[in-house]
Every structure is written in structure tokens, then in C-alpha cells.
Write an enzyme that holds these catalytic residues in place. Sequence first.
Site, PDB file in Angstrom:
ATOM      1  N   ASN A 199     -52.685   2.743 -60.790  1.00  0.00           N
ATOM      2  CA  ASN A 199     -52.157   3.527 -59.676  1.00  0.00           C
ATOM      3  C   ASN A 199     -51.477   2.533 -58.737  1.00  0.00           C
ATOM      4  O   ASN A 199     -52.141   1.865 -57.951  1.00  0.00           O
ATOM      5  CB  ASN A 199     -53.304   4.259 -58.979  1.00  0.00           C
ATOM      6  CG  ASN A 199     -52.817   5.105 -57.808  1.00  0.00           C
ATOM      7  OD1 ASN A 199     -51.634   5.088 -57.466  1.00  0.00           O
ATOM      8  ND2 ASN A 199     -53.736   5.844 -57.204  1.00  0.00           N
TER       9      ASN A 199
ATOM     10  N   LYS B  49     -54.149  -0.174 -57.841  1.00  0.00           N
ATOM     11  CA  LYS B  49     -55.528   0.089 -58.273  1.00  0.00           C
ATOM     12  C   LYS B  49     -55.520   0.165 -59.791  1.00  0.00           C
ATOM     13  O   LYS B  49     -54.573   0.722 -60.366  1.00  0.00           O
ATOM     14  CB  LYS B  49     -56.010   1.454 -57.759  1.00  0.00           C
ATOM     15  CG  LYS B  49     -56.403   1.462 -56.309  1.00  0.00           C
ATOM     16  CD  LYS B  49     -57.060   2.810 -55.998  1.00  0.00           C
ATOM     17  CE  LYS B  49     -56.875   3.150 -54.548  1.00  0.00           C
ATOM     18  NZ  LYS B  49     -56.802   4.552 -54.244  1.00  0.00           N
TER      19      LYS B  49
ATOM     20  N   LEU C 240     -61.281  18.642 -51.371  1.00  0.00           N
ATOM     21  CA  LEU C 240     -61.406  18.251 -49.964  1.00  0.00           C
ATOM     22  C   LEU C 240     -61.757  16.774 -49.873  1.00  0.00           C
ATOM     23  O   LEU C 240     -62.926  16.385 -49.964  1.00  0.00           O
ATOM     24  CB  LEU C 240     -62.499  19.086 -49.265  1.00  0.00           C
ATOM     25  CG  LEU C 240     -62.363  20.613 -49.314  1.00  0.00           C
ATOM     26  CD1 LEU C 240     -63.590  21.279 -48.686  1.00  0.00           C
ATOM     27  CD2 LEU C 240     -61.089  21.080 -48.610  1.00  0.00           C
TER      28      LEU C 240
ATOM     29  N   ARG D 281     -53.886  14.923 -41.455  1.00  0.00           N
ATOM     30  CA  ARG D 281     -52.718  15.800 -41.617  1.00  0.00           C
ATOM     31  C   ARG D 281     -53.024  17.205 -41.114  1.00  0.00           C
ATOM     32  O   ARG D 281     -54.116  17.725 -41.366  1.00  0.00           O
ATOM     33  CB  ARG D 281     -52.310  15.866 -43.097  1.00  0.00           C
ATOM     34  CG  ARG D 281     -51.536  14.657 -43.557  1.00  0.00           C
ATOM     35  CD  ARG D 281     -51.263  14.717 -45.039  1.00  0.00           C
ATOM     36  NE  ARG D 281     -52.122  13.814 -45.772  1.00  0.00           N
ATOM     37  CZ  ARG D 281     -52.260  13.791 -47.091  1.00  0.00           C
ATOM     38  NH1 ARG D 281     -51.619  14.642 -47.843  1.00  0.00           N
ATOM     39  NH2 ARG D 281     -53.053  12.919 -47.664  1.00  0.00           N
TER      40      ARG D 281
ATOM     41  N   GLU E 198     -67.588  17.367 -52.536  1.00  0.00           N
ATOM     42  CA  GLU E 198     -68.741  16.998 -53.374  1.00  0.00           C
ATOM     43  C   GLU E 198     -69.996  16.721 -52.559  1.00  0.00           C
ATOM     44  O   GLU E 198     -71.107  16.844 -53.065  1.00  0.00           O
ATOM     45  CB  GLU E 198     -68.402  15.741 -54.204  1.00  0.00           C
ATOM     46  CG  GLU E 198     -67.415  16.012 -55.312  1.00  0.00           C
ATOM     47  CD  GLU E 198     -66.817  14.739 -55.902  1.00  0.00           C
ATOM     48  OE1 GLU E 198     -67.504  13.698 -55.916  1.00  0.00           O
ATOM     49  OE2 GLU E 198     -65.654  14.783 -56.341  1.00  0.00           O
ATOM     50  N   ASN E 199     -69.808  16.288 -51.303  1.00  0.00           N
ATOM     51  CA  ASN E 199     -70.955  15.794 -50.532  1.00  0.00           C
ATOM     52  C   ASN E 199     -71.380  16.646 -49.343  1.00  0.00           C
ATOM     53  O   ASN E 199     -72.464  16.447 -48.820  1.00  0.00           O
ATOM     54  CB  ASN E 199     -70.636  14.388 -49.983  1.00  0.00           C
ATOM     55  CG  ASN E 199     -70.480  13.384 -51.092  1.00  0.00           C
ATOM     56  OD1 ASN E 199     -71.424  13.137 -51.831  1.00  0.00           O
ATOM     57  ND2 ASN E 199     -69.292  12.821 -51.228  1.00  0.00           N
TER      58      ASN E 199
HETATM   59  P1  ADP Z   1     -59.248  10.412 -50.954  1.00  0.00           P
HETATM   60  O1  ADP Z   1     -58.507  11.668 -50.641  1.00  0.00           O
HETATM   61  O2  ADP Z   1     -58.797   9.240 -50.156  1.00  0.00           O
HETATM   62  O3  ADP Z   1     -59.442  10.138 -52.429  1.00  0.00           O
HETATM   63  P2  ADP Z   1     -62.088  11.025 -50.963  1.00  0.00           P
HETATM   64  O4  ADP Z   1     -62.028  12.094 -51.973  1.00  0.00           O
HETATM   65  O5  ADP Z   1     -62.811   9.772 -51.285  1.00  0.00           O
HETATM   66  O6  ADP Z   1     -60.670  10.681 -50.360  1.00  0.00           O
HETATM   67  O7  ADP Z   1     -62.736  11.652 -49.657  1.00  0.00           O
HETATM   68  C1  ADP Z   1     -62.859  10.900 -48.486  1.00  0.00           C
HETATM   69  C2  ADP Z   1     -63.522  11.744 -47.413  1.00  0.00           C
HETATM   70  O8  ADP Z   1     -64.732  12.293 -47.914  1.00  0.00           O
HETATM   71  C3  ADP Z   1     -63.931  10.907 -46.216  1.00  0.00           C
HETATM   72  O9  ADP Z   1     -62.946  10.895 -45.246  1.00  0.00           O
HETATM   73  C4  ADP Z   1     -65.138  11.636 -45.710  1.00  0.00           C
HETATM   74  O10 ADP Z   1     -64.736  12.510 -44.669  1.00  0.00           O
HETATM   75  C5  ADP Z   1     -65.622  12.486 -46.844  1.00  0.00           C
HETATM   76  N1  ADP Z   1     -66.980  12.121 -47.269  1.00  0.00           N
HETATM   77  C6  ADP Z   1     -67.378  11.142 -48.078  1.00  0.00           C
HETATM   78  N2  ADP Z   1     -68.725  11.134 -48.200  1.00  0.00           N
HETATM   79  C7  ADP Z   1     -69.177  12.154 -47.443  1.00  0.00           C
HETATM   80  C8  ADP Z   1     -70.462  12.678 -47.135  1.00  0.00           C
HETATM   81  N3  ADP Z   1     -71.559  12.142 -47.650  1.00  0.00           N
HETATM   82  N4  ADP Z   1     -70.518  13.754 -46.317  1.00  0.00           N
HETATM   83  C9  ADP Z   1     -69.409  14.282 -45.805  1.00  0.00           C
HETATM   84  N5  ADP Z   1     -68.186  13.838 -46.040  1.00  0.00           N
HETATM   85  C10 ADP Z   1     -68.056  12.795 -46.842  1.00  0.00           C
END
Ligand code: ADP
Length: 401
Positions: A7, A14, A212, A244, A336-337
Site C-alpha cells: 500500500n 505499508k 467505521l 471528515r 469492531e470495538n
Molecule cells: P483506519 O480507517 O485508519 O484504518 P481503523 O479502522 O484502525 O482506522 O479505526 C481507527 C479508529 O477506531 C480510531 O480512531 C478509534 O476511534 C477507533 N477505535 C479503535 N479501538 C477502539 C476501541 N477499543 N473503542 C472504540 N473505538 C476504537
Amino acid sequence: MKVLVINSGSSSIKYQLFDMTDESVLCSGLVERIGEDMGSLTHKVAPDTDRADRIVLEQPIADHEVGMRLAIDLICGEKGVVKDKSEISAVGHRIVHGGESFHHPTLVDDSVMEELAKVIPLAPLHNPGHLAGMRVARALFPTVPQVVVIDTAYHQTLPPKAYMYALPYDLYEELRIRRYGFHGTSHCFVAKEAARVMGRPFEEFNCITVHLGNGCSMTATENGRAVDTSMGITPLEGLVMGTRSGDVDAALHSFLHRSRGMTPEEVDFMLNKESGLKGLCGMGDMRDIHAAIAKGDERARLALDVQTYRNRKYIASFMGVLGRVDAIIFTAGIGENDSVVRSKSVENLERFGVKIDEKINDQRVSTPLRISTDDSEVQVWVIPTNEELAIARETKALIEA
Ligand code: ADP
């Protein structure tokens, strides 16, 4: 078979090397600050195992070629995870924007490079970096098949009624102004995973995928084909994201120009970098927002409310698009989280057949998890996304075809 996934961005590269016999990650890495006074390379060996090891280099990295050569020297050779470049069977490149030319992963040749260069006006921040990485990778691996896996490709099945903006038609004819959609590799991956874990043929599967992360988007898939998506000609439209804005009134640019004298570039910067969750409460990371809410921060609560309300509006509208929905799938960092975001994003949708079990929703696992109740007509799932693995799988499938 070993597949190297790359990437390449404007100032970073990456990479991950997969052993496709068991889909394990042999090594991964990040080259950063290419072209700056001081660059860095972080290389991880067997990152998902207890044998994990790390090498960090700090040195100026003049251009993509220098960065890629440094990475290849760590991947292949004496101390590398493979002894020779020839052990790498294919290279898969992540590409953000393929315009209307690419509907599927495609083998790279000169004409593919030319087509991607033509799309630069639609993705000025991404495609030049991708092309730089592809040029170097082709020079370093001249006999290895290389494949582009393109973020916009999954959404090329949208019907015109979903991808056309209601603008003068010549804007589409002359400038290809239309909805393209992004995060397609992730939407496709989690939609297929959901069909697999639910034991349903993908060609008959209807779902809403809710990605998300820092960037946020949602896609409606009908019978295994994307039919609508929230992002537009750029990745700014739709949901509320980390920085955004997502949807705003299209008259905002001229309004801010008149009232604050802002230039189009300044408004663009504001909408992309200073808006979303960060604009509303000063924090773009959902973890910080929850911590602030716990301390009574009203703006942080507002940011959470605005994001989850927008999610709910889009989910409900995509339910209207699809009619029958087999599954709603949450994925990426927040999806996911964050059980609170998930729960608030489907609030009030019980009468549309969406019921989640809050106890299960509160669980944190790294494998697919169904969070809907047994009697929920629409199943709701959390499915971890893995764009690199998706690219490796698509690359393998194409060169084996
Ligand atoms: P990207 O779009 O850069 O690939 P990710 O999919 O890694 O981003 O998501 C990043 C976002 O996920 C972070 O900004 C954070 O808000 C959220 N995030 C990560 N871990 C957690 C968590 N345990 N609880 C809530 N939000 C989380």
C-alpha cells in the site's frame, strides 16, 4: 505461495508478506516520511505470533525506490523471512481510485498504469503515491505478476440511479462526476465473510456493511453485488468520520466564502481535516470521546450522538433500498470495538426487524460474532476486516485463474 501486499502512499509504503498456504503474515512493515529530512522503516517479523520481532531503521529515505529497496532487503536475504526474491509469487497493490475503468482486480501492465494515471484528478492525494510504488515494485520484481486491487472496484456494480448525482448531465460526460464509493475491498471482504459464517451463497446474500474507522462508509449489497454506498466522488460524503464531515449542504462552500471569505481549498481542508467528530468536540478518536463522556463532557456526547444518528439514518435508508436484509455487519476500528456505537446505530430499528442482544454486543472478540437476538429477523454481526488479506486473496485468485 507467498504474496507481497503493498500500500504505497504519497510519503509512506505499508507492506505485508503472506504465506497463502495458511494465510499467515510472515512479515509486515511501514516506511514513513519518504522525501523528508529523516525517514523511518519499522519492519516486523511474524507479527501475529509469539516469535514476533522488530527492526527499526531511522535514516533519510529520498524516494519510493530507496524505501522499497530497504524493505526488500529486510524481507529477502540472509536474515529475511525468505531467502530470495524469487520466492515471492505475486505482488498485490492497494489502489484507492480506479475511476470507471476497473471492475475487478487486474493484472498490471503498461496500459493499467496509464489508466490509473488518468484517474489522478479524481484522487490527487492517493494515485500518484500508488503509481510511484508500482513503478518501483515492477522494476524490482520484473518477472513477478503484479495485481491491482482497487477500492472503487466493488462499487462499480451500482446502478445509474444510485451513482448519478442530480447535476447537469454533461458534468458526468465530461468529468465523470458521479458516486464512486470507497473502502470497497473491506466491504466486499466482510460481506463475503458474513455470507460464509451464515452459510449463505454470496450470490443470494443481501447485507448492509458498516465500516467505521477513521474513515467511515456504508454499503448496501444485493445478491452479492454492491447497489449503493455512502461515499461519493470523494471519500468525504456520507457518514460522520474522525475528521471528515460526511454529508453537508452543497451550498456550504459559497456560504462560507461569502460569510468568512474562505477559499474553496480552505473549505475543503476544513471539511476533511477539521470536521467530523474532531470538529464537534475536539477529539477524532472514539476512545477519547468515551473517556470525555464519562467525565461529563457534553460536546463529546453530542459528537457520539451525531455520528450514531447519521449511521442509523443510513442503515434505515439502505434497508429501504434492499427490502430484504439478511445481515447488518459492523467492521473497522470503531465498528469492531465499540459496543455503544453499534447499539446506538441500530436504536429504534426493532420494528424493522433489527434486535441486538446487549450482553453479547458487549463482548470483545477478534473473530466474527453475531450480536443480534435469536428472534431478530435481520442478523447483526461484528466481523473484523482485513484489507491486506483481502488483497492477498484476490491477487492469488487472479494469478491462479
Ligand atoms: P483506519 O480507517 O485508519 O484504518 P481503523 O479502522 O484502525 O482506522 O479505526 C481507527 C479508529 O477506531 C480510531 O480512531 C478509534 O476511534 C477507533 N477505535 C479503535 N479501538 C477502539 C476501541 N477499543 N473503542 C472504540 N473505538 C476504537
